[in-house]
Scaffold this motif. Structure first.
Motif, PDB file in Angstrom:
ATOM      1  N   MET A 160       0.835  -1.179   0.000  1.00  0.00           N
ATOM      2  CA  MET A 160       0.000   0.000   0.000  1.00  0.00           C
ATOM      3  C   MET A 160       0.876   1.238   0.000  1.00  0.00           C
ATOM      4  O   MET A 160       1.748   1.380   0.832  1.00  0.00           O
ATOM      5  CB  MET A 160      -0.857   0.002   1.262  1.00  0.00           C
ATOM      6  N   SER A 161       0.578   2.108  -0.909  1.00  0.00           N
ATOM      7  CA  SER A 161       1.363   3.341  -0.959  1.00  0.00           C
ATOM      8  C   SER A 161       0.423   4.534  -0.910  1.00  0.00           C
ATOM      9  O   SER A 161      -0.726   4.459  -1.327  1.00  0.00           O
ATOM     10  CB  SER A 161       2.195   3.373  -2.237  1.00  0.00           C
ATOM     11  N   ILE A 162       0.937   5.595  -0.401  1.00  0.00           N
ATOM     12  CA  ILE A 162       0.155   6.817  -0.331  1.00  0.00           C
ATOM     13  C   ILE A 162       0.426   7.617  -1.597  1.00  0.00           C
ATOM     14  O   ILE A 162       1.570   7.865  -1.965  1.00  0.00           O
ATOM     15  CB  ILE A 162       0.533   7.648   0.919  1.00  0.00           C
ATOM     16  N   GLN A 163      -0.668   7.999  -2.277  1.00  0.00           N
ATOM     17  CA  GLN A 163      -0.516   8.775  -3.507  1.00  0.00           C
ATOM     18  C   GLN A 163      -0.362  10.247  -3.169  1.00  0.00           C
ATOM     19  O   GLN A 163      -0.453  10.662  -2.008  1.00  0.00           O
ATOM     20  CB  GLN A 163      -1.733   8.548  -4.411  1.00  0.00           C
ATOM     21  N   GLU A 164      -0.148  11.066  -4.193  1.00  0.00           N
ATOM     22  CA  GLU A 164       0.091  12.489  -3.977  1.00  0.00           C
ATOM     23  C   GLU A 164      -1.077  13.187  -3.289  1.00  0.00           C
ATOM     24  O   GLU A 164      -0.905  14.101  -2.495  1.00  0.00           O
ATOM     25  CB  GLU A 164       0.353  13.202  -5.318  1.00  0.00           C
ATOM     26  N   ASN A 165      -2.323  12.752  -3.607  1.00  0.00           N
ATOM     27  CA  ASN A 165      -3.476  13.447  -3.029  1.00  0.00           C
ATOM     28  C   ASN A 165      -3.873  12.889  -1.668  1.00  0.00           C
ATOM     29  O   ASN A 165      -4.872  13.276  -1.102  1.00  0.00           O
ATOM     30  CB  ASN A 165      -4.669  13.425  -3.992  1.00  0.00           C
ATOM     31  N   GLY A 166      -3.120  11.944  -1.142  1.00  0.00           N
ATOM     32  CA  GLY A 166      -3.392  11.463   0.208  1.00  0.00           C
ATOM     33  C   GLY A 166      -4.263  10.224   0.255  1.00  0.00           C
ATOM     34  O   GLY A 166      -4.548   9.723   1.336  1.00  0.00           O
ATOM     35  N   GLU A 167      -4.705   9.705  -0.890  1.00  0.00           N
ATOM     36  CA  GLU A 167      -5.544   8.509  -0.894  1.00  0.00           C
ATOM     37  C   GLU A 167      -4.676   7.274  -0.971  1.00  0.00           C
ATOM     38  O   GLU A 167      -3.624   7.269  -1.592  1.00  0.00           O
ATOM     39  CB  GLU A 167      -6.509   8.532  -2.075  1.00  0.00           C
ATOM     40  N   SER A 168      -5.104   6.201  -0.344  1.00  0.00           N
ATOM     41  CA  SER A 168      -4.330   4.958  -0.384  1.00  0.00           C
ATOM     42  C   SER A 168      -4.853   4.064  -1.500  1.00  0.00           C
ATOM     43  O   SER A 168      -5.964   4.244  -2.007  1.00  0.00           O
ATOM     44  CB  SER A 168      -4.426   4.252   0.971  1.00  0.00           C
ATOM     45  N   ASP A 169      -4.047   3.072  -1.880  1.00  0.00           N
ATOM     46  CA  ASP A 169      -4.415   2.136  -2.947  1.00  0.00           C
ATOM     47  C   ASP A 169      -5.237   0.963  -2.412  1.00  0.00           C
ATOM     48  O   ASP A 169      -4.932  -0.189  -2.676  1.00  0.00           O
ATOM     49  CB  ASP A 169      -3.149   1.578  -3.614  1.00  0.00           C
ATOM     50  N   THR A 170      -6.219   1.209  -1.636  1.00  0.00           N
ATOM     51  CA  THR A 170      -7.038   0.109  -1.117  1.00  0.00           C
ATOM     52  C   THR A 170      -7.929  -0.430  -2.229  1.00  0.00           C
ATOM     53  O   THR A 170      -8.294   0.290  -3.155  1.00  0.00           O
ATOM     54  CB  THR A 170      -7.927   0.586   0.053  1.00  0.00           C
ATOM     55  N   LEU A 171      -8.242  -1.692  -2.120  1.00  0.00           N
ATOM     56  CA  LEU A 171      -9.089  -2.320  -3.131  1.00  0.00           C
ATOM     57  C   LEU A 171     -10.533  -1.883  -2.932  1.00  0.00           C
ATOM     58  O   LEU A 171     -11.090  -2.008  -1.837  1.00  0.00           O
ATOM     59  CB  LEU A 171      -8.975  -3.841  -3.037  1.00  0.00           C
ATOM     60  N   ARG A 172     -11.094  -1.363  -3.986  1.00  0.00           N
ATOM     61  CA  ARG A 172     -12.482  -0.933  -3.943  1.00  0.00           C
ATOM     62  C   ARG A 172     -13.269  -1.789  -4.926  1.00  0.00           C
ATOM     63  O   ARG A 172     -12.739  -2.192  -5.966  1.00  0.00           O
ATOM     64  CB  ARG A 172     -12.624   0.536  -4.342  1.00  0.00           C
ATOM     65  N   PRO A 173     -14.537  -2.057  -4.632  1.00  0.00           N
ATOM     66  CA  PRO A 173     -15.338  -2.842  -5.582  1.00  0.00           C
ATOM     67  C   PRO A 173     -15.572  -2.034  -6.861  1.00  0.00           C
ATOM     68  O   PRO A 173     -15.579  -0.801  -6.847  1.00  0.00           O
ATOM     69  CB  PRO A 173     -16.653  -3.090  -4.839  1.00  0.00           C
ATOM     70  N   LEU A 174     -15.749  -2.756  -7.950  1.00  0.00           N
ATOM     71  CA  LEU A 174     -15.991  -2.076  -9.222  1.00  0.00           C
ATOM     72  C   LEU A 174     -17.343  -1.366  -9.238  1.00  0.00           C
ATOM     73  O   LEU A 174     -17.499  -0.328  -9.860  1.00  0.00           O
ATOM     74  CB  LEU A 174     -15.934  -3.083 -10.375  1.00  0.00           C
ATOM     75  N   TRP A 175     -18.330  -1.951  -8.585  1.00  0.00           N
ATOM     76  CA  TRP A 175     -19.640  -1.318  -8.511  1.00  0.00           C
ATOM     77  C   TRP A 175     -20.274  -1.638  -7.175  1.00  0.00           C
ATOM     78  O   TRP A 175     -19.882  -2.572  -6.490  1.00  0.00           O
ATOM     79  CB  TRP A 175     -20.552  -1.755  -9.661  1.00  0.00           C
ATOM     80  N   VAL A 176     -21.248  -0.844  -6.830  1.00  0.00           N
ATOM     81  CA  VAL A 176     -21.958  -1.026  -5.573  1.00  0.00           C
ATOM     82  C   VAL A 176     -23.406  -1.346  -5.903  1.00  0.00           C
ATOM     83  O   VAL A 176     -24.039  -0.642  -6.702  1.00  0.00           O
ATOM     84  CB  VAL A 176     -21.882   0.263  -4.704  1.00  0.00           C
ATOM     85  N   GLU A 177     -23.918  -2.432  -5.324  1.00  0.00           N
ATOM     86  CA  GLU A 177     -25.315  -2.816  -5.563  1.00  0.00           C
ATOM     87  C   GLU A 177     -26.242  -1.810  -4.889  1.00  0.00           C
ATOM     88  O   GLU A 177     -26.079  -1.484  -3.715  1.00  0.00           O
ATOM     89  CB  GLU A 177     -25.594  -4.209  -4.983  1.00  0.00           C
ATOM     90  N   GLU A 178     -27.195  -1.322  -5.641  1.00  0.00           N
ATOM     91  CA  GLU A 178     -28.195  -0.418  -5.093  1.00  0.00           C
ATOM     92  C   GLU A 178     -29.565  -1.014  -5.341  1.00  0.00           C
ATOM     93  O   GLU A 178     -29.799  -1.603  -6.396  1.00  0.00           O
ATOM     94  CB  GLU A 178     -28.114   0.953  -5.762  1.00  0.00           C
TER      95      GLU A 178
END
Length: 141
Positions: free
Chosen positions: A1-19
């Motif tokens: 995990m690395s911290i990007q320039e804007n302060g966000e981490s490279d955490t795994l996010r789902p491609l879509w969220v069920e609504e």
């Protein structure tokens, strides 16, 4: 995990969220008729475009395509009407959306209660008729 320039981490996010759906799904017969209508209408549109282009170019295919486009337009209109009729029939057979104040549910409940009452009265009358008869082995003249 690395911290990007804007302060966000490279955490795994789902491609879509069920609504949850805003509207309920169409009943199967209605959805089938709608898919059929969309396919027929799109093919009719393509056919009409081919008829137009072959007419503009003066092709021998122009006349048969125009005639078949007219027939396809009739079929497409029929298929769109089929969606409407299928939906109306489904609503009529299965009632309205179930809500506590639904008229269809109340009417079904009243009809069911009336049928139960009639069946109970017939059963009671049969029981009384059997009870009032003496146990005879042979009929008396």
């Amino acid at each position: 995990m690395s911290i990007q320039e804007n302060g966000e981490s490279d955490t795994l996010r789902p491609l879509w969220v069920e609504e949850p759906a805003v509207r309920p799904r169409l009943p199967d017969p209605v959805r089938t008729a709608a898919v059929r209508a969309v396919l027929i209408v799109s093919l009719t549109t393509i056919q009409a475009m081919v008829a137009f282009l072959s007419t503009v170019t003066g092709s021998w295919l122009a006349f048969p395509m125009v005639v078949s486009s007219v027939a396809s337009t009739v079929v497409a209109t029929w298929s769109v009407l089929d969606v409407w009729v299928t939906r109306q029939v489904w609503n009529q057979r299965n009632g309205v959306v179930s809500v506590p104040s639904s008229t269809a549910r109340r009417l079904r409940r009243e009809r069911r209660q009336a049928r139960r009452t009639v069946r109970q009265e017939v059963r009671d009358a049969e029981r009384i008729r059997r009870r009032g008869r003496p146990n005879r082995l042979s009929p008396q003249p």
